[in-house]
Design an enzyme around this catalytic site. Sequence first.
Site, PDB file in Angstrom:
ATOM      1  N   ARG A  36      -2.677   9.631 -14.313  1.00 21.08           N
ATOM      2  CA  ARG A  36      -3.611  10.211 -15.291  1.00 21.08           C
ATOM      3  C   ARG A  36      -2.866  10.866 -16.447  1.00 21.08           C
ATOM      4  NH1 ARG A  36      -6.594  13.613 -11.150  1.00 21.08           N
ATOM      5  NH2 ARG A  36      -4.848  12.894  -9.873  1.00 21.08           N
ATOM      6  N   LEU A  89      19.619  24.460  -0.227  1.00 23.00           N
ATOM      7  CA  LEU A  89      18.195  24.064  -0.218  1.00 23.00           C
ATOM      8  C   LEU A  89      18.114  22.711   0.473  1.00 23.00           C
ATOM      9  CD1 LEU A  89      15.186  24.232  -1.341  1.00 23.00           C
ATOM     10  CD2 LEU A  89      16.036  22.985  -3.331  1.00 23.00           C
ATOM     11  N   ARG A 110      -0.770  21.346  -4.413  1.00 19.75           N
ATOM     12  CA  ARG A 110      -1.158  19.996  -4.858  1.00 19.75           C
ATOM     13  C   ARG A 110      -1.482  20.057  -6.340  1.00 19.75           C
ATOM     14  NH1 ARG A 110      -4.260  15.042  -2.151  1.00 19.75           N
ATOM     15  NH2 ARG A 110      -4.161  13.644  -3.947  1.00 19.75           N
ATOM     16  N   HIS A 164       5.127   8.031 -13.872  1.00 23.67           N
ATOM     17  CA  HIS A 164       6.023   8.140 -12.710  1.00 23.67           C
ATOM     18  C   HIS A 164       7.437   8.526 -13.156  1.00 23.67           C
ATOM     19  CE1 HIS A 164       2.868   6.858 -10.118  1.00 23.67           C
ATOM     20  NE2 HIS A 164       2.834   5.603 -10.534  1.00 23.67           N
ATOM     21  N   ASP A 190       0.810  14.983  -7.565  1.00 22.87           N
ATOM     22  CA  ASP A 190      -0.242  14.040  -7.948  1.00 22.87           C
ATOM     23  C   ASP A 190      -0.552  14.158  -9.438  1.00 22.87           C
ATOM     24  OD1 ASP A 190      -2.080  12.025  -7.496  1.00 22.87           O
ATOM     25  OD2 ASP A 190      -3.665  13.376  -6.814  1.00 22.87           O
ATOM     26  N   GLY A 191      -1.014  13.071 -10.020  1.00 13.26           N
ATOM     27  CA  GLY A 191      -1.474  13.078 -11.408  1.00 13.26           C
ATOM     28  C   GLY A 191      -0.573  12.350 -12.383  1.00 13.26           C
ATOM     29  N   ASN A 192       0.436  11.644 -11.875  1.00 11.26           N
ATOM     30  CA  ASN A 192       1.338  10.905 -12.772  1.00 11.26           C
ATOM     31  C   ASN A 192       0.578   9.864 -13.593  1.00 11.26           C
ATOM     32  OD1 ASN A 192       3.401  12.278 -11.559  1.00 11.26           O
ATOM     33  ND2 ASN A 192       4.237  10.528 -10.437  1.00 11.26           N
ATOM     34  N   ARG A 202       0.964   3.518 -16.589  1.00 11.81           N
ATOM     35  CA  ARG A 202       1.117   4.458 -15.471  1.00 11.81           C
ATOM     36  C   ARG A 202       2.593   4.696 -15.141  1.00 11.81           C
ATOM     37  NH1 ARG A 202      -3.011   5.701 -12.025  1.00 11.81           N
ATOM     38  NH2 ARG A 202      -1.544   5.758 -10.306  1.00 11.81           N
ATOM     39  N   GLU A 258      -0.428  28.466   3.264  1.00 15.27           N
ATOM     40  CA  GLU A 258      -1.309  28.905   2.170  1.00 15.27           C
ATOM     41  C   GLU A 258      -1.455  27.730   1.198  1.00 15.27           C
ATOM     42  OE1 GLU A 258      -2.963  31.664   2.201  1.00 15.27           O
ATOM     43  OE2 GLU A 258      -1.967  32.333   4.040  1.00 15.27           O
ATOM     44  N   ARG A 304      -7.500  17.863  -1.653  1.00 17.70           N
ATOM     45  CA  ARG A 304      -7.455  17.207  -0.349  1.00 17.70           C
ATOM     46  C   ARG A 304      -6.006  17.075   0.101  1.00 17.70           C
ATOM     47  NH1 ARG A 304     -10.045  12.770  -3.631  1.00 17.70           N
ATOM     48  NH2 ARG A 304      -8.344  11.543  -4.524  1.00 17.70           N
TER      49      ARG A 304
HETATM   50  C1  IPE Z   1      -1.038  11.465  -2.503  1.00 17.19           C
HETATM   51  O1  IPE Z   1      -1.470  11.066  -3.767  1.00 17.19           O
HETATM   52  C2  IPE Z   1       0.264  10.846  -2.171  1.00 17.19           C
HETATM   53  C3  IPE Z   1       1.387  11.216  -3.025  1.00 17.19           C
HETATM   54  C4  IPE Z   1       1.415  12.114  -3.963  1.00 17.19           C
HETATM   55  C5  IPE Z   1       2.590  10.506  -2.737  1.00 17.19           C
HETATM   56  P1  IPE Z   1      -2.548   9.917  -3.956  1.00 17.19           P
HETATM   57  O2  IPE Z   1      -2.849   9.873  -5.409  1.00 17.19           O
HETATM   58  O3  IPE Z   1      -2.109   8.667  -3.328  1.00 17.19           O
HETATM   59  O4  IPE Z   1      -3.785  10.514  -3.139  1.00 17.19           O
HETATM   60  P2  IPE Z   1      -5.310  10.079  -3.060  1.00 17.19           P
HETATM   61  O5  IPE Z   1      -5.336   8.650  -2.644  1.00 17.19           O
HETATM   62  O6  IPE Z   1      -5.897  10.254  -4.435  1.00 17.19           O
HETATM   63  O7  IPE Z   1      -5.929  11.007  -2.076  1.00 17.19           O
HETATM   64  C1  IPE Z   2       1.248  10.625  -7.757  1.00 16.35           C
HETATM   65  O1  IPE Z   2       0.595  10.304  -8.943  1.00 16.35           O
HETATM   66  C2  IPE Z   2       2.418   9.725  -7.485  1.00 16.35           C
HETATM   67  C3  IPE Z   2       2.218   8.814  -6.356  1.00 16.35           C
HETATM   68  C4  IPE Z   2       1.182   8.774  -5.550  1.00 16.35           C
HETATM   69  C5  IPE Z   2       3.302   7.884  -6.101  1.00 16.35           C
HETATM   70  P1  IPE Z   2      -0.523   9.203  -8.979  1.00 16.35           P
HETATM   71  O2  IPE Z   2       0.114   7.889  -9.246  1.00 16.35           O
HETATM   72  O3  IPE Z   2      -1.378   9.262  -7.771  1.00 16.35           O
HETATM   73  O4  IPE Z   2      -1.357   9.656 -10.252  1.00 16.35           O
HETATM   74  P2  IPE Z   2      -2.931   9.640 -10.420  1.00 16.35           P
HETATM   75  O5  IPE Z   2      -3.526  10.381  -9.272  1.00 16.35           O
HETATM   76  O6  IPE Z   2      -3.342   8.198 -10.432  1.00 16.35           O
HETATM   77  O7  IPE Z   2      -3.157  10.307 -11.731  1.00 16.35           O
HETATM   78 MG    MG Z   3      -3.091  10.239  -7.292  1.00 17.07          MG
END
Ligand code: IPE
Ligand code: IPE
Ligand code: MG
Length: 261
Positions: free
Chosen positions: A35, A142, A200, A48, A31-33, A44, A219, A206
């Site tokens: 942001r 793997l 995460r 990715h 997560d966080g791509n 955005r 864990e 979450r």
């Molecule tokens: C969770 O990330 C799903 C993936 C990383 C593929 P999200 O960015 O979609 O999660 P929420 O909606 O913030 O919980």
């Molecule tokens: C996770 O990064 C990648 C996917 C859910 C596909 P996000 O796209 O959720 O990045 P944020 O949470 O908006 O920073």
């Molecule tokens: Mg996200």
Amino acid sequence: MFISLPMAHTSSTQTLPAIPTVPRHVAIIMDGNGRWATKRFLPRFAGHGKGVEAVRTVVEACVARGVEYLTLFAFSSENWRRPADEVSLLMRLFVVALEREVSKMHANGIRLKVVGDLSRFDAKLQQMIDNAERKTAGNTTLTVTVCANYGGRWDVMQAVQKMLAARGADSAQDASVFSEEELAQHLAMAYAPEPDLFIRTGGEQRISNFLLWQLAYSELYFTDTYWPDFGAGELDQAIASYQQRERRFGRTSAQLLEQAS
Ligand code: IPE
Ligand code: IPE
Ligand code: MG
């Protein structure tokens, strides 16, 4: 009725699993791509793209550390709610990544699996996934599982449906003898042990409908680092944290000490 189980992996709430020093199975919510990109005044999709590079780095690091299963949440069943252009970009990235990476993965002994409700993807992508899985099926270094259009609740529901179908017409009569093991063998990742370590990135704490059943005794490790910045050093920090944990599986510390002596 005795049902023979085709897989060796048991449920952590039913049987005490072995506790490996290096996690056998690492599962990551990447997560966080978005942001990461926004912080740099980039669109955005740039995040990715960088995220795919981080996947490559972490796959290599897992091979080097002897992790056996790496499971990556790439697209959730809820991510269809995103703007259409972001969804189609993610699909394109998936196609490009398969085109570029599968041969390299195969050369490195990596088995690729893609789990989720794949029926919603276009036919070309489904075909590519099928080809990649077939090509790498015999590899053992793997197992990389990409969760795509995956949701933990979808997984449990489809497992129940398959379990009932496997039991045939008189399943209702046997309702009281369902076991965890029987259900677990129909989960999308029945081929893997439950994750030892869940990571995460991106600061949220979450599960977001990831592996609901299989994370029962994993864990949990959360880091504020955005996924594109996550590398081998960060993976090592997560593994070091995992190695500090006392995995009790319901028992007391004293029992663990007794067992060790
Ligand atoms: C969770 O990330 C799903 C993936 C990383 C593929 P999200 O960015 O979609 O999660 P929420 O909606 O913030 O919980
Ligand atoms: C996770 O990064 C990648 C996917 C859910 C596909 P996000 O796209 O959720 O990045 P944020 O949470 O908006 O920073
Ligand atoms: Mg996200």
